[in-house]
Design an enzyme around this catalytic site. Structure first.
Site, PDB file in Angstrom:
ATOM      1  N   LYS A   1      48.207 -82.656  47.399  1.00 35.80           N
ATOM      2  CA  LYS A   1      48.580 -82.036  46.122  1.00 35.80           C
ATOM      3  C   LYS A   1      47.899 -82.768  44.976  1.00 35.80           C
ATOM      4  O   LYS A   1      47.831 -83.993  44.951  1.00 35.80           O
ATOM      5  CB  LYS A   1      50.108 -82.099  45.959  1.00 35.80           C
ATOM      6  CG  LYS A   1      50.643 -81.518  44.656  1.00 35.80           C
ATOM      7  CD  LYS A   1      52.151 -81.678  44.594  1.00 35.80           C
ATOM      8  CE  LYS A   1      52.722 -81.129  43.293  1.00 35.80           C
ATOM      9  NZ  LYS A   1      54.199 -81.253  43.246  1.00 35.80           N
TER      10      LYS A   1
ATOM     11  N   SER B   1      56.141 -76.881  42.940  1.00 29.95           N
ATOM     12  CA  SER B   1      54.791 -77.037  42.423  1.00 29.95           C
ATOM     13  C   SER B   1      53.795 -77.526  43.476  1.00 29.95           C
ATOM     14  O   SER B   1      52.653 -77.793  43.136  1.00 29.95           O
ATOM     15  CB  SER B   1      54.817 -78.037  41.260  1.00 29.95           C
ATOM     16  OG  SER B   1      55.288 -79.308  41.709  1.00 29.95           O
TER      17      SER B   1
ATOM     18  N   SER C   1      60.087 -79.006  44.885  1.00 33.88           N
ATOM     19  CA  SER C   1      58.664 -78.644  44.829  1.00 33.88           C
ATOM     20  C   SER C   1      57.929 -78.794  46.151  1.00 33.88           C
ATOM     21  O   SER C   1      56.770 -78.388  46.248  1.00 33.88           O
ATOM     22  CB  SER C   1      57.956 -79.469  43.756  1.00 33.88           C
ATOM     23  OG  SER C   1      58.449 -79.139  42.483  1.00 33.88           O
TER      24      SER C   1
END
Length: 441
Positions: free
Chosen positions: A96, A164, A188
């Site tokens: 990420k 996210s 997330s």
């Protein structure tokens, strides 16, 4: 919850590109070690998969394919020389774009960070590389961020993959990456895993060091955020956790608590509380999928019983107060995102309520080994910006620091539905044992 649009994409644009059957990271590492394939061949296959899926799902923010191929060849050369290898030798991984990886930008989708390149790896990335993993690239963080194309759900491109860790879940669901790292403050990791049909682990807060995460995570100012793995296989979650867990001498929130072994966990007789967390907007499909998972757990020998545990309203109120407080963008100097909208007394009251919730869950978990609940009110919605209502079922366990595995539980049409297995603090081994047993069954 409605999942319709006035004018949806053409059928070709809604095509499913999910690929759940491709090998996981541990399986690939075993095949490489056994001489059944080469690291270069594995890397080439994943880059070919990325070339096919990326125009549709937009999972990656940054890649350096040449560097990945060079690292793959170097890994093959090391094997040929008989050098010692780690448990992930040759396995591709994705990261990420809130977690720094040397050699690749880390803008996190923030315009103020555009072009930033870290000088070193985050601790977790360094540990993955030391175990032999090769970084495929950095993945897009969320819907609506300004620097990169919108990520799409591989099961239906017209829908969100969650956030996210958006691109991370999408890449893994599409077979473009076998294993990745995300971060989770209020859900997330868990929400994207649920909506994209993969597995995600939120470790116990303090299990994994946060050094090298952006935005900067303070162990006092942000006791919710954790870094954890996403994968298509439960064994990959367990392997990744063994690699990344433990103090690094920099992050004071990381504790030297030993990891348990999932293989040593006896599932027979485990007490599992089935709860809807008091959610009023839970769709029938999501609750049915969770109940079906409960029956599968009973088939493995666990003892499942209903549990009345209304947490959603309380957790949302505490989370809203938390979000109203400013946080610093830097560890070195006070650089808050913005002014606080809470008076000092309201901050103290929110902390009081937060601690009260933690004590309540400690008492609850004295009677249960695991909680089972939905991961989201329903399947992924059509593309829109996400809000707190999407995270109602993940927020409570960000506040209690408990480990959680989000895993597939069923489907609503073309879209996956997910559930959460919530454990006692530091008992990731129990959750992973259950997830692996469900896969075997």
């Amino acid at each position: 919850m409605s999942h319709t649009q006035d004018a949806g994409p053409a059928p070709a644009e809604r095509a499913c590109v999910a690929d759940p059957a491709t090998p996981g990271a541990a399986q690939l590492a075993r095949a490489i070690a056994a001489g059944e394939t080469t690291v270069l061949a594995v890397m080439q296959a994943h880059l070919a998969r990325i070339a096919k899926t990326e125009p549709l799902i937009h999972a990656f923010a940054h890649r350096d394919d040449d560097a990945a191929l060079e690292a793959a060849q170097a890994a093959d050369d090391a094997l040929a020389r008989g050098e010692p290898t780690g448990p992930l030798h040759g396995a591709p991984v994705s990261i990420k774009d809130w977690i720094e990886a040397e050699g690749l930008p880390c803008d996190g989708g923030f315009e103020a960070r555009a072009g930033f390149r870290p000088r070193r790896d985050a601790t977790v990335v360094s540990r993955l590389r030391a175990a032999g993993a090769i970084v495929l690239g950095k993945t897009v963080t969320r819907e609506g961020e300004p620097l990169h194309a919108r990520p799409n759900n591989p099961h239906d491109l017209a829908h969100c993959p969650g956030g996210s860790s958006s691109g991370e879940a999408a890449a893994i669901a599409a077979g473009a990456s076998p294993l990745g790292l995300g971060s989770d403050s209020g859900g997330s990791i868990r929400l994207p895993a649920a909506w994209s049909g993969v597995l995600g682990l939120k470790p116990t807060q303090g299990r994994v060091p946060l050094t090298g995460h952006f935005p900067a995570i303070g162990h006092l100012s942000d006791p919710r955020t954790v870094i954890g793995p996403l994968a298509r296989r439960a064994e990959d979650l367990a392997l990744a956790l063994r690699v990344i867990a433990g103090p690094d001498g920099v992050d004071p929130s990381a504790h030297p608590v030993p990891l348990g072994d999932p293989a040593a966990v006896s599932i027979a007789g485990l007490r599992i509380g089935l709860t809807d967390l008091g959610g009023a907007d839970l769709t029938p499909a999501a609750w049915t999928a969770t109940q079906d998972l409960a029956r599968r757990l009973e088939g493995l020998g666990a003892v499942v019983a209903p549990l009345d545990l209304p947490l959603i309203d309380e957790a949302l109120a505490i989370s809203n107060a938390y979000w109203a407080r400013p946080e610093s963008m830097s560890h070195r100097q006070w650089r808050p995102w913005g002014p606080s909208t809470l008076p000092a007394d309201a901050v103290e009251e929110s902390l009081f309520r937060w601690e009260r919730l933690q004590r309540r869950l400690e008492t609850v978990m004295a009677d249960w080994d695991v909680l089972l609940c939905p991961a989201a009110p329903g399947p992924a919605p059509a593309h829109r910006l996400l809000d707190a209502r999407d995270y109602l079922y993940t927020l409570p366990f960000s506040l209690t620091a408990q480990p959680v595995v989000s895993l597939p539980a069923g489907r609503a049409g073309s879209l996956p539905l997910g559930a959460q297995l919530v454990g006692r603090r530091w008992r990731e081994d129990v959750l992973l044992a259950l997830a692996m047993a469900l896969e075997r069954a």
